[in-house]
Design a protein around this motif. Structure first.
Motif, PDB file in Angstrom:
ATOM      1  N   TYR A 134      28.445  -8.581  20.888  1.00 44.87           N
ATOM      2  CA  TYR A 134      27.734  -9.618  21.640  1.00 44.87           C
ATOM      3  C   TYR A 134      28.203  -9.530  23.097  1.00 44.87           C
ATOM      4  N   VAL A 135      27.243  -9.426  24.010  1.00 38.68           N
ATOM      5  CA  VAL A 135      27.560  -9.346  25.437  1.00 38.68           C
ATOM      6  C   VAL A 135      27.038 -10.627  26.081  1.00 38.68           C
ATOM      7  N   ILE A 136      27.935 -11.387  26.711  1.00 44.49           N
ATOM      8  CA  ILE A 136      27.545 -12.699  27.220  1.00 44.49           C
ATOM      9  C   ILE A 136      27.751 -12.818  28.731  1.00 44.49           C
ATOM     10  N   GLY A 137      26.935 -13.670  29.333  1.00 44.13           N
ATOM     11  CA  GLY A 137      27.040 -13.926  30.764  1.00 44.13           C
ATOM     12  C   GLY A 137      26.007 -14.953  31.172  1.00 44.13           C
ATOM     13  N   LEU A 138      26.219 -15.595  32.307  1.00 38.85           N
ATOM     14  CA  LEU A 138      25.272 -16.577  32.830  1.00 38.85           C
ATOM     15  C   LEU A 138      24.839 -16.171  34.235  1.00 38.85           C
ATOM     16  N   PHE A 139      23.611 -16.521  34.571  1.00 39.22           N
ATOM     17  CA  PHE A 139      23.066 -16.248  35.911  1.00 39.22           C
ATOM     18  C   PHE A 139      23.167 -14.758  36.238  1.00 39.22           C
ATOM     19  N   TYR A 142      24.633 -12.414  33.655  1.00 36.40           N
ATOM     20  CA  TYR A 142      23.790 -12.064  32.511  1.00 36.40           C
ATOM     21  C   TYR A 142      23.020 -10.770  32.765  1.00 36.40           C
ATOM     22  N   LEU A 143      22.721 -10.488  34.032  1.00 32.05           N
ATOM     23  CA  LEU A 143      22.049  -9.233  34.367  1.00 32.05           C
ATOM     24  C   LEU A 143      22.944  -8.046  34.010  1.00 32.05           C
ATOM     25  N   ALA A 144      24.241  -8.204  34.226  1.00 31.97           N
ATOM     26  CA  ALA A 144      25.182  -7.151  33.839  1.00 31.97           C
ATOM     27  C   ALA A 144      25.270  -7.043  32.326  1.00 31.97           C
ATOM     28  N   ALA A 145      25.199  -8.192  31.641  1.00 33.78           N
ATOM     29  CA  ALA A 145      25.233  -8.193  30.173  1.00 33.78           C
ATOM     30  C   ALA A 145      24.031  -7.430  29.616  1.00 33.78           C
ATOM     31  N   ILE A 146      22.855  -7.680  30.182  1.00 30.90           N
ATOM     32  CA  ILE A 146      21.646  -6.971  29.747  1.00 30.90           C
ATOM     33  C   ILE A 146      21.782  -5.472  30.022  1.00 30.90           C
ATOM     34  N   ALA A 147      22.342  -5.141  31.183  1.00 36.94           N
ATOM     35  CA  ALA A 147      22.515  -3.729  31.540  1.00 36.94           C
ATOM     36  C   ALA A 147      23.409  -3.017  30.532  1.00 36.94           C
ATOM     37  N   LEU A 148      24.526  -3.655  30.148  1.00 38.94           N
ATOM     38  CA  LEU A 148      25.426  -3.033  29.176  1.00 38.94           C
ATOM     39  C   LEU A 148      24.729  -2.887  27.826  1.00 38.94           C
ATOM     40  N   LYS A 149      24.036  -3.939  27.395  1.00 37.29           N
ATOM     41  CA  LYS A 149      23.301  -3.883  26.125  1.00 37.29           C
ATOM     42  C   LYS A 149      22.314  -2.716  26.122  1.00 37.29           C
ATOM     43  N   MET A 158      24.027  -0.539  19.004  1.00 34.97           N
ATOM     44  CA  MET A 158      23.241  -1.751  19.150  1.00 34.97           C
ATOM     45  C   MET A 158      24.126  -2.936  19.560  1.00 34.97           C
ATOM     46  N   ALA A 159      23.655  -3.703  20.509  1.00 37.29           N
ATOM     47  CA  ALA A 159      24.374  -4.892  20.978  1.00 37.29           C
ATOM     48  C   ALA A 159      23.350  -5.983  21.265  1.00 37.29           C
ATOM     49  N   GLU A 160      23.818  -7.207  21.345  1.00 31.44           N
ATOM     50  CA  GLU A 160      22.951  -8.338  21.660  1.00 31.44           C
ATOM     51  C   GLU A 160      23.469  -9.033  22.916  1.00 31.44           C
ATOM     52  N   ALA A 161      22.589  -9.240  23.892  1.00 33.52           N
ATOM     53  CA  ALA A 161      22.958  -9.938  25.124  1.00 33.52           C
ATOM     54  C   ALA A 161      22.534 -11.394  25.026  1.00 33.52           C
ATOM     55  N   LEU A 162      23.451 -12.302  25.322  1.00 32.91           N
ATOM     56  CA  LEU A 162      23.189 -13.729  25.171  1.00 32.91           C
ATOM     57  C   LEU A 162      23.524 -14.493  26.455  1.00 32.91           C
ATOM     58  N   ASN A 163      22.680 -15.489  26.788  1.00 30.56           N
ATOM     59  CA  ASN A 163      22.998 -16.354  27.919  1.00 30.56           C
ATOM     60  C   ASN A 163      22.718 -17.826  27.623  1.00 30.56           C
ATOM     61  N   ASP A 164      22.334 -18.124  26.395  1.00 24.58           N
ATOM     62  CA  ASP A 164      22.149 -19.506  25.975  1.00 24.58           C
ATOM     63  C   ASP A 164      23.462 -20.005  25.365  1.00 24.58           C
ATOM     64  N   SER A 165      23.970 -21.132  25.855  1.00 22.09           N
ATOM     65  CA  SER A 165      25.299 -21.588  25.442  1.00 22.09           C
ATOM     66  C   SER A 165      25.401 -21.817  23.939  1.00 22.09           C
ATOM     67  N   ARG A 166      24.352 -22.376  23.335  1.00 15.99           N
ATOM     68  CA  ARG A 166      24.391 -22.618  21.890  1.00 15.99           C
ATOM     69  C   ARG A 166      24.362 -21.311  21.115  1.00 15.99           C
ATOM     70  N   ALA A 167      23.501 -20.406  21.540  1.00 14.50           N
ATOM     71  CA  ALA A 167      23.404 -19.108  20.864  1.00 14.50           C
ATOM     72  C   ALA A 167      24.719 -18.339  20.961  1.00 14.50           C
ATOM     73  N   MET A 168      25.374 -18.433  22.118  1.00  8.82           N
ATOM     74  CA  MET A 168      26.653 -17.756  22.300  1.00  8.82           C
ATOM     75  C   MET A 168      27.703 -18.303  21.335  1.00  8.82           C
ATOM     76  N   LYS A 169      27.772 -19.620  21.234  1.00  6.60           N
ATOM     77  CA  LYS A 169      28.776 -20.246  20.370  1.00  6.60           C
ATOM     78  C   LYS A 169      28.506 -19.971  18.893  1.00  6.60           C
ATOM     79  N   ILE A 170      27.234 -19.987  18.506  1.00  6.75           N
ATOM     80  CA  ILE A 170      26.883 -19.678  17.123  1.00  6.75           C
ATOM     81  C   ILE A 170      27.276 -18.245  16.779  1.00  6.75           C
TER      82      ILE A 170
END
Length: 286
Positions: A134-139, A142-149, A158-170
């Motif tokens: 899981y690759v996480i980031g905000l604002f 998050y663009l860097a998180a998407i780039a790594l994914k 395979m990786a998942e990029a997340l920027n929603d706080s609830r989705a990240m915590k889940i």
């Protein structure tokens, strides 16, 4: 550090959150009075700031040097490099494009000075052995998180990029020992990111922190910390993207992947060939 010019000021800035009030006084003086530092003894510097020589030596060690002499040598090299850059600017009229390009170049050079091959190899080894990433980031992060994914998917990971706080915590709550959370955060103190990393660590997931500030909340217990220079260390920081150094780290991680195993290079070339053929077909039917 790499063989590049030591990015001393960038290194000092990355440590500010763990410095005491007195050490921050020394840091501010050093950053704003480079000529005085390179031309004077530790005694003169201590007298000018109003601190003890012991305090200066302790500060030098805290920001990653053996002592004042080691710090002064590195700082002099850094000052020389900056002086050369300034002279380049003086030799020609600097338009906004050139000014911003020089600042981007300085950030990239400083990043290469702060990041080590050992850190990158550790990141790659952790990602290679991961069940889920899981690759996480905000604002901007998050663009860097998407780039790594996206870059990982090209070599078959395979990786998942997340920027929603609830989705990240889940996601973090469902992690286990074989899972990895990669966190991008400029400050290292963003609550949503800090909370997600903490949850992942409770569930024994591996954590990788990529941030501009050492000893920030997300770096405290991470398995690997990669510290990059904050854009505030260059002249036109207000005009620059926050994630430029993060993208450079993504490229560095991918270079280690590809150099470590030819199979990753083959997957990359195969993926790019598929994308290229898809583009060719699209153009044909347009």
């Amino acid at each position: 550090m790499s063989s590049q010019v030591p990015a001393v000021i960038a290194k000092i800035v990355s440590q500010t959150q763990k410095l005491t009030y007195g050490e921050n006084q020394i840091a501010n003086f050093v950053i704003h009075n480079p000529d005085f530092i390179t031309r004077n003894t530790i005694t003169s510097i201590a007298n000018e700031i109003g601190v003890s020589e012991t305090s200066i030596n302790r500060f030098c060690k805290k920001v990653g040097f053996k002592g004042f002499n080691d710090f002064k040598i590195a700082f002099a090299q850094d000052a020389f490099y900056r002086d050369m850059q300034a002279k380049k600017k003086e030799r020609r009229e600097i338009n906004p494009i050139d000014a911003l390009a020089l600042d981007y170049n300085e950030l990239i050079v400083n990043t290469s000075a702060l990041v080590t091959e050992e850190q990158l190899h550790r990141v790659v080894d952790i990602l290679k052995g991961a069940r889920r990433i899981y690759v996480i980031g905000l604002f901007d992060s998050y663009l860097a998180a998407i780039a790594l994914k996206n870059r990982l998917s090209i070599i078959g990971i395979m990786a998942e990029a997340l920027n929603d706080s609830r989705a990240m915590k889940i996601a973090a709550a469902q992690c286990g020992k074989e899972d990895v959370v990669v966190a991008f955060s400029r400050s290292g103190s963003t609550k949503e990111i800090v909370d997600t990393v903490a949850i992942a660590q409770v569930h024994q997931a591996k954590t990788i922190a990529i941030t501009c500030y050492d000893s920030s909340p997300i770096t405290e217990n991470a398995d690997v910390n990669i510290i990059v220079p904050d854009k505030i260390s260059v002249n036109n920081s207000a005009l620059m993207s926050n994630h430029i150094t993060f993208l450079f780290v993504v490229d560095l991680i991918m270079s280690i992947f590809i150099s470590s195993d030819k199979a990753y290079l083959k997957k990359k070339l195969d993926s790019e060939a598929v994308l290229a053929s898809d583009q060719a077909m699209t153009n044909y039917y347009l």
